[in-house]
Design a protein around this motif. Structure first.
Motif, PDB file in Angstrom:
ATOM      1  N   THR A 133      47.275  43.247  50.143  1.00 17.99           N
ATOM      2  CA  THR A 133      46.384  43.047  51.291  1.00 17.99           C
ATOM      3  C   THR A 133      46.130  44.360  52.016  1.00 17.99           C
ATOM      4  O   THR A 133      44.993  44.664  52.407  1.00 17.99           O
ATOM      5  CB  THR A 133      46.995  42.020  52.259  1.00 17.99           C
ATOM      6  N   ALA A 134      47.193  45.171  52.203  1.00 21.33           N
ATOM      7  CA  ALA A 134      47.045  46.455  52.891  1.00 21.33           C
ATOM      8  C   ALA A 134      46.152  47.415  52.110  1.00 21.33           C
ATOM      9  O   ALA A 134      45.460  48.244  52.702  1.00 21.33           O
ATOM     10  CB  ALA A 134      48.421  47.078  53.121  1.00 21.33           C
ATOM     11  N   ALA A 135      46.160  47.298  50.776  1.00 17.79           N
ATOM     12  CA  ALA A 135      45.348  48.187  49.934  1.00 17.79           C
ATOM     13  C   ALA A 135      43.971  47.599  49.635  1.00 17.79           C
ATOM     14  O   ALA A 135      43.196  48.193  48.872  1.00 17.79           O
ATOM     15  CB  ALA A 135      46.083  48.479  48.633  1.00 17.79           C
ATOM     16  N   SER A 136      43.674  46.427  50.209  1.00 15.91           N
ATOM     17  CA  SER A 136      42.380  45.763  50.010  1.00 15.91           C
ATOM     18  C   SER A 136      42.128  45.414  48.547  1.00 15.91           C
ATOM     19  O   SER A 136      41.010  45.565  48.032  1.00 15.91           O
ATOM     20  CB  SER A 136      41.232  46.631  50.556  1.00 15.91           C
ATOM     21  N   VAL A 137      43.169  44.962  47.869  1.00 13.21           N
ATOM     22  CA  VAL A 137      43.018  44.440  46.501  1.00 13.21           C
ATOM     23  C   VAL A 137      43.590  43.033  46.480  1.00 13.21           C
ATOM     24  O   VAL A 137      44.392  42.652  47.327  1.00 13.21           O
ATOM     25  CB  VAL A 137      43.741  45.318  45.454  1.00 13.21           C
ATOM     26  N   MET A 138      43.171  42.250  45.511  1.00 15.58           N
ATOM     27  CA  MET A 138      43.642  40.876  45.413  1.00 15.58           C
ATOM     28  C   MET A 138      44.966  40.813  44.666  1.00 15.58           C
ATOM     29  O   MET A 138      45.271  41.677  43.836  1.00 15.58           O
ATOM     30  CB  MET A 138      42.591  40.001  44.732  1.00 15.58           C
ATOM     31  N   ILE A 139      45.735  39.772  44.951  1.00 15.12           N
ATOM     32  CA  ILE A 139      47.078  39.667  44.401  1.00 15.12           C
ATOM     33  C   ILE A 139      47.049  39.654  42.880  1.00 15.12           C
ATOM     34  O   ILE A 139      47.859  40.300  42.223  1.00 15.12           O
ATOM     35  CB  ILE A 139      47.791  38.416  44.942  1.00 15.12           C
ATOM     36  N   PHE A 140      46.082  38.898  42.294  1.00 17.66           N
ATOM     37  CA  PHE A 140      46.061  38.795  40.835  1.00 17.66           C
ATOM     38  C   PHE A 140      45.659  40.115  40.181  1.00 17.66           C
ATOM     39  O   PHE A 140      45.920  40.348  38.993  1.00 17.66           O
ATOM     40  CB  PHE A 140      45.109  37.666  40.393  1.00 17.66           C
ATOM     41  N   GLN A 141      45.024  41.012  40.940  1.00 15.55           N
ATOM     42  CA  GLN A 141      44.676  42.323  40.403  1.00 15.55           C
ATOM     43  C   GLN A 141      45.891  43.246  40.332  1.00 15.55           C
ATOM     44  O   GLN A 141      45.966  44.113  39.465  1.00 15.55           O
ATOM     45  CB  GLN A 141      43.582  42.974  41.259  1.00 15.55           C
ATOM     46  N   GLY A 142      46.812  43.054  41.268  1.00 15.69           N
ATOM     47  CA  GLY A 142      48.037  43.842  41.258  1.00 15.69           C
ATOM     48  C   GLY A 142      47.933  45.119  42.066  1.00 15.69           C
ATOM     49  O   GLY A 142      46.842  45.612  42.376  1.00 15.69           O
ATOM     50  N   ILE A 143      49.108  45.667  42.390  1.00 16.00           N
ATOM     51  CA  ILE A 143      49.183  46.871  43.224  1.00 16.00           C
ATOM     52  C   ILE A 143      48.558  48.080  42.531  1.00 16.00           C
ATOM     53  O   ILE A 143      47.951  48.936  43.174  1.00 16.00           O
ATOM     54  CB  ILE A 143      50.659  47.147  43.597  1.00 16.00           C
ATOM     55  N   LYS A 144      48.700  48.143  41.193  1.00 16.12           N
ATOM     56  CA  LYS A 144      48.170  49.313  40.472  1.00 16.12           C
ATOM     57  C   LYS A 144      46.641  49.395  40.544  1.00 16.12           C
ATOM     58  O   LYS A 144      46.067  50.425  40.195  1.00 16.12           O
ATOM     59  CB  LYS A 144      48.623  49.254  39.013  1.00 16.12           C
ATOM     60  N   ALA A 145      45.995  48.308  40.988  1.00 20.23           N
ATOM     61  CA  ALA A 145      44.534  48.325  41.119  1.00 20.23           C
ATOM     62  C   ALA A 145      44.076  49.021  42.397  1.00 20.23           C
ATOM     63  O   ALA A 145      42.873  49.220  42.590  1.00 20.23           O
ATOM     64  CB  ALA A 145      43.993  46.896  41.100  1.00 20.23           C
ATOM     65  N   ALA A 146      45.011  49.379  43.258  1.00 22.01           N
ATOM     66  CA  ALA A 146      44.660  50.050  44.516  1.00 22.01           C
ATOM     67  C   ALA A 146      44.030  51.415  44.231  1.00 22.01           C
ATOM     68  O   ALA A 146      44.362  52.085  43.249  1.00 22.01           O
ATOM     69  CB  ALA A 146      45.898  50.203  45.391  1.00 22.01           C
ATOM     70  N   SER A 147      43.123  51.837  45.094  1.00 24.44           N
ATOM     71  CA  SER A 147      42.451  53.123  44.903  1.00 24.44           C
ATOM     72  C   SER A 147      43.407  54.271  45.188  1.00 24.44           C
ATOM     73  O   SER A 147      44.445  54.111  45.830  1.00 24.44           O
ATOM     74  CB  SER A 147      41.235  53.221  45.831  1.00 24.44           C
TER      75      SER A 147
END
Length: 336
Positions: free
Chosen positions: A258-272
């Motif tokens: 949520t803090a990185a503006s990505v969805m949970i199913f995308q995962g943390i590695k999807a963060a910019s």
């Protein structure tokens, strides 16, 4: 027995580590400080012989250390110590990662590990490796702490203390590594599988998780005690499905996404690459985030009801986000 002798005995007796494994060159760095002290004493003696006021032996040490810079230490001491700290942290993290992959192997790898355990029980060997890595981290951390303390004593300064803070900010402080938390969780998971009976090889190591699951305590020899706060800074609850960002801060997976503006199913590695840590605001900390699988497994065993509730909540939110995402993608594809 002095620590220098204890550390040398440890290096000579440690059979589980490769002889080329990096470690703090405690004896050599101590000689550098002795040489530095001798040079300062000679400089003071020369200045006194030129007519400066003589002082007694007690004040001599402090006058030696009034020189603000030390060329010998500035060129050799801190540069080499920083390189050693970096090499130790890299060796420690890589070996812990390999050990944990054997215990929490995914997919086909897990099947192969399970199949191998039918013919050979690797648990004892894994616990011995866990002990070796814990001792490796502690002995090098204590050696670094003592040599920096000795530097400050010789120079009557706080430079050594400031250097330690700098290493912590650069994530070279091995006791602040999330991999040490994973080792503690691995130990407790092994202990759980043995019916709560501590293995004899861990007689000098104690690890505990508080009743709320928010504090992990590691107790080592020489009265060294470390406490790790497992509270998520975002939801202020015990971390669930925890991730450690490269800056060292722990978060729930859903909170970090949520803090990185990505969805949970995308995962943390999807963060910019420009995503910042919600606590320290450091940029680029998501790329090398560590999934704390052993800690998550420990929570699943210790706090079953809490884990089930959080798991159901996260799964429901993930399904909701996934539905919204694919609805939007479908509308975009058909031109609405």
């Amino acid at each position: 027995m002095k620590f220098g002798e204890t550390f040398m005995e440890y290096l000579q007796a440690e059979e589980g580590l490769d002889k080329f494994s990096p470690h703090v060159e405690y004896k050599r760095l101590k000689k550098v400080l002795k040489s530095c002290r001798a040079c300062r004493a000679a400089a003071l003696k020369e200045s006194n012989s030129n007519g400066e006021q003589q002082e007694d032996h007690e004040n001599e040490g402090s006058e030696i250390c009034q020189l603000e810079s030390c060329q010998l230490c500035d060129q050799n001491f801190f540069a080499e110590l920083k390189k050693e700290a970096s090499d130790i942290a890299g060796c420690f993290s890589s070996r812990v990662r390999r050990l944990l992959q054997l215990h929490t192997a995914p997919g086909i790898q897990k099947y192969l590990v399970t199949l191998r355990q039918c013919f050979k029980n690797d648990q004892q060997a894994m616990m011995q490796e866990c002990q070796i890595l814990i001792e490796y981290a502690m002995m090098n951390a204590i050696a670094m702490q003592k040599i920096l303390k000795k530097y400050d004593k010789v120079h009557c300064s706080v430079t050594g203390r400031n250097f330690k803070s700098k290493m912590r900010s650069e994530r070279l402080e091995i006791l602040q590594s999330p991999w040490l938390i994973e080792l503690g969780a691995l130990y407790m998971n092994f202990n759980e599988s043995n019916g709560g009976k501590s293995n004899v090889i861990f007689s000098q190591f104690f690890c505990n998780l508080s009743d709320t699951g928010s504090i992990m305590t590691l107790k080592f020899p020489d009265s060294v005690k470390l406490e790790y706060d497992l509270t998520c800074p975002i939801c202020l609850d015990t971390v669930f499905n925890p991730y450690a960002l490269s800056c060292g801060h722990l978060f729930c997976k859903s909170c970090a996404c949520t803090a990185a503006s990505v969805m949970i199913f995308q995962g943390i590695k999807a963060a910019s690459n420009v995503s910042k840590c919600p606590v320290c605001r450091e940029v680029g900390t998501y790329a090398n985030a560590v999934h704390m699988l052993e800690l998550d497994l420990l929570q699943k065993k210790r706090f079953k009801q809490y884990w089930k509730e959080r798991h159901a909540s996260e799964r429901a939110e993930m399904v909701k986000q996934s539905k919204i995402y694919w609805d939007n993608q479908t509308r975009y594809a058909v031109g609405f």
